[in-house]
Design a protein around this motif. Structure first.
Motif, PDB file in Angstrom:
ATOM      1  N   HIS A 225       0.830  -1.207   0.000  1.00 51.39           N
ATOM      2  CA  HIS A 225       0.000   0.000   0.000  1.00 51.39           C
ATOM      3  C   HIS A 225       0.865   1.257   0.000  1.00 51.39           C
ATOM      4  O   HIS A 225       0.545   2.247  -0.682  1.00 51.39           O
ATOM      5  N   LEU A 226       1.972   1.228   0.738  1.00 49.24           N
ATOM      6  CA  LEU A 226       2.874   2.378   0.746  1.00 49.24           C
ATOM      7  C   LEU A 226       3.487   2.604  -0.637  1.00 49.24           C
ATOM      8  O   LEU A 226       3.671   3.746  -1.069  1.00 49.24           O
ATOM      9  N   ILE A 233       1.870   9.748  -5.600  1.00 50.30           N
ATOM     10  CA  ILE A 233       2.595  11.016  -5.467  1.00 50.30           C
ATOM     11  C   ILE A 233       3.331  11.351  -6.759  1.00 50.30           C
ATOM     12  O   ILE A 233       3.261  12.483  -7.258  1.00 50.30           O
ATOM     13  N   THR A 234       4.042  10.370  -7.319  1.00 51.56           N
ATOM     14  CA  THR A 234       4.781  10.650  -8.561  1.00 51.56           C
ATOM     15  C   THR A 234       3.825  10.919  -9.718  1.00 51.56           C
ATOM     16  O   THR A 234       4.049  11.835 -10.511  1.00 51.56           O
ATOM     17  N   LYS A 288      -5.019  14.294   3.311  1.00 55.50           N
ATOM     18  CA  LYS A 288      -5.156  13.962   4.732  1.00 55.50           C
ATOM     19  C   LYS A 288      -4.621  12.572   5.066  1.00 55.50           C
ATOM     20  O   LYS A 288      -3.872  12.405   6.043  1.00 55.50           O
ATOM     21  N   ASP A 289      -4.981  11.562   4.272  1.00 55.16           N
ATOM     22  CA  ASP A 289      -4.545  10.196   4.577  1.00 55.16           C
ATOM     23  C   ASP A 289      -3.025  10.067   4.505  1.00 55.16           C
ATOM     24  O   ASP A 289      -2.394   9.494   5.408  1.00 55.16           O
ATOM     25  N   MET A 290      -2.438  10.596   3.434  1.00 55.77           N
ATOM     26  CA  MET A 290      -0.983  10.507   3.299  1.00 55.77           C
ATOM     27  C   MET A 290      -0.276  11.294   4.402  1.00 55.77           C
ATOM     28  O   MET A 290       0.747  10.854   4.939  1.00 55.77           O
ATOM     29  N   GLU A 295       3.121  11.083   9.105  1.00 53.65           N
ATOM     30  CA  GLU A 295       3.369  11.546  10.470  1.00 53.65           C
ATOM     31  C   GLU A 295       3.505  10.373  11.442  1.00 53.65           C
ATOM     32  O   GLU A 295       4.439  10.323  12.259  1.00 53.65           O
ATOM     33  N   VAL A 296       2.576   9.431  11.339  1.00 51.07           N
ATOM     34  CA  VAL A 296       2.601   8.275  12.254  1.00 51.07           C
ATOM     35  C   VAL A 296       3.855   7.428  12.046  1.00 51.07           C
ATOM     36  O   VAL A 296       4.518   7.024  13.019  1.00 51.07           O
TER      37      VAL A 296
END
Length: 306
Positions: A225-226, A233-234, A288-290, A295-296
Motif C-alpha cells: 500500500h505504501l 505522489i509521482t 489527509k490520509d498521506m 506523520e505516524v
C-alpha cells in the motif's frame, strides 16, 4: 519424505517441523518403480473455492502428481476456468461431495465464508477438511463441523504463507506451509502433502499462525500500500515511478540481508531531520490520509531509534 526432518520444541511446547536438505522427490528408481512410487504418493484432493489461493494450489498440486477431483465455486464460470487448467477435475456449484473420491478437501475461501460453506458442505466419511486461513483457528473449524456434520471428519489447517495473484506464477517449493491438526493421521497426511510441493513445512498452532499473519500484513500488505501511495505522489506530478524502482529493490535487498531490518533504516525520521519532515508534511497537507500516515510512521521510526 523429501529431506531430513528437524523437530524442535519451543518454550510454549509447540512442535515445529522444518524440512531441510531437499532431495529429489523420487530418487534413483527404475522406470517401473518410479511409476509405482508416483502412484503410491498420489493424493486425491477437492478444492472448495476458485480464487487466487485455490488457483495456485490446484495447479501446483497437480504439477506434483496429485489429483484434483473437483473444484467448487458459486459461479460455474470460475470453477470451469480453473478446471480447464487441470487434468480431469469436475467443476461444481453445489457443496455435496458425498460421492467424491477425494480424501482431502481444501477450503480456499474468504474467512467470512467459511461458516456458510461448512453449513452446506456434505463430505464423505473420514474426509479431511482444511482451510487456508491465516486467522481462523482450528477450534473454530472443529466447532462448525461438530455443529453441522454427524460423520467422522478430521479437521486441519493448510496455510501457505504467501501472497497470491492470478497473473503472477508462484513456485510452491519456495512457499512455507503452516500445518495444524489435532488428529495425528490427518496431520501426517497434510505434512506429507505439503512436503511434496514445498521445501519448508511447519507445524504451527492457531495462535502462532495468527501472529504470523499479523506480521505478514505489515511485511506485505501495508508495504504494498505504501508503494501504491508512492506511485500516486509521482503520478500527481507527472513523474516516472520507474525512477524509484532501483531504490525499492535496494531497500528490500538490504532489509532481507540484514540481521534486523531496523539496522538498515535510513531517511529523515531516523536522522531526526525535523526540517525535511516539516517540509514533506507541508506538501502533504491537502492529502489527509498521506499526511497522517507520514506523520505516524515518522514518529514510529523516531521512537524505535531513540
Amino acid at each position: 519424505m523429501i529431506g531430513s526432518k528437524n523437530t524442535s520444541i519451543d518454550h510454549k511446547g509447540c512442535s515445529f517441523i522444518t524440512i531441510t536438505n531437499i532431495k529429489p522427490f523420487f530418487p534413483d528408481f527404475c522406470k517401473h518403480c518410479f511409476n509405482e512410487q508416483i502412484h503410491s504418493n498420489i493424493m486425491k484432493i477437492s478444492m472448495i473455492g476458485a480464487g487466487n489461493v485455490a488457483w495456485h494450489l490446484s495447479i501446483g498440486l497437480e504439477d506434483h502428481h496429485h489429483q484434483v477431483c473437483e473444484v467448487f465455486s458459486r459461479q460455474l464460470s470460475k470453477a470451469q476456468a480453473l478446471t480447464s487448467m487441470l487434468y480431469q477435475a469436475e467443476a461444481k456449484t453445489d457443496l455435496d461431495f458425498s460421492e467424491s473420491e477425494a480424501e482431502i478437501f481444501i477450503m480456499a475461501v474468504a474467512d467470512d465464508a467459511i461458516a456458510e460453506v461448512c453449513s452446506m458442505l456434505v463430505l464423505p466419511e473420514n474426509a479431511i477438511l482444511v482451510h487456508t486461513s491465516g486467522t481462523k483457528s482450528l477450534d473454530d473449524l472443529q466447532a462448525l463441523i461438530s455443529t453441522y456434520h454427524d460423520l467422522p471428519i478430521s479437521c486441519g489447517v493448510f496455510y501457505p504463507l504467501m501472497t497470491f495473484s492470478r497473473q503472477k506464477k508462484i513456485q510452491l517449493k519456495d512457499v512455507p506451509f503452516c500445518i495444524e491438526s489435532d488428529d495425528e493421521e490427518a496431520e501426517q497426511k497434510l505434512v506429507k502433502l505439503a512436503q511434496s510441493v514445498s521445501r519448508t513445512v511447519y507445524l504451527v498452532s492457531s495462535q502462532e499462525r495468527r501472529v504470523l499473519h499479523i506480521a505478514a500484513v505489515f511485511a506485505c500488505n501495508f508495504t504494498n500500500h505504501l508503494l501504491a501511495l508512492s506511485k500516486e505522489i509521482t503520478d500527481s506530478e507527472d513523474l516516472e515511478f520507474n525512477l524509484l524502482k532501483p531504490l525499492i529493490r535496494e531497500t528490500f535487498q538490504k532489509a532481507l540481508a540484514a540481521e534486523h531490518p531496523a539496522d538498515v533504516q535510513t531517511g529523515p525520521a531516523v536522522r531526526k531531520d525535523k526540517s525535511t519532515i516539516n517540509k514533506h508534511l507541508v506538501y502533504l497537507k491537502d492529502h489527509k490520509d498521506m499526511f497522517e500516515i507520514y506523520e505516524v510512521l515518522s514518529e514510529s521510526i523516531q521512537k524505535w531509534h531513540s
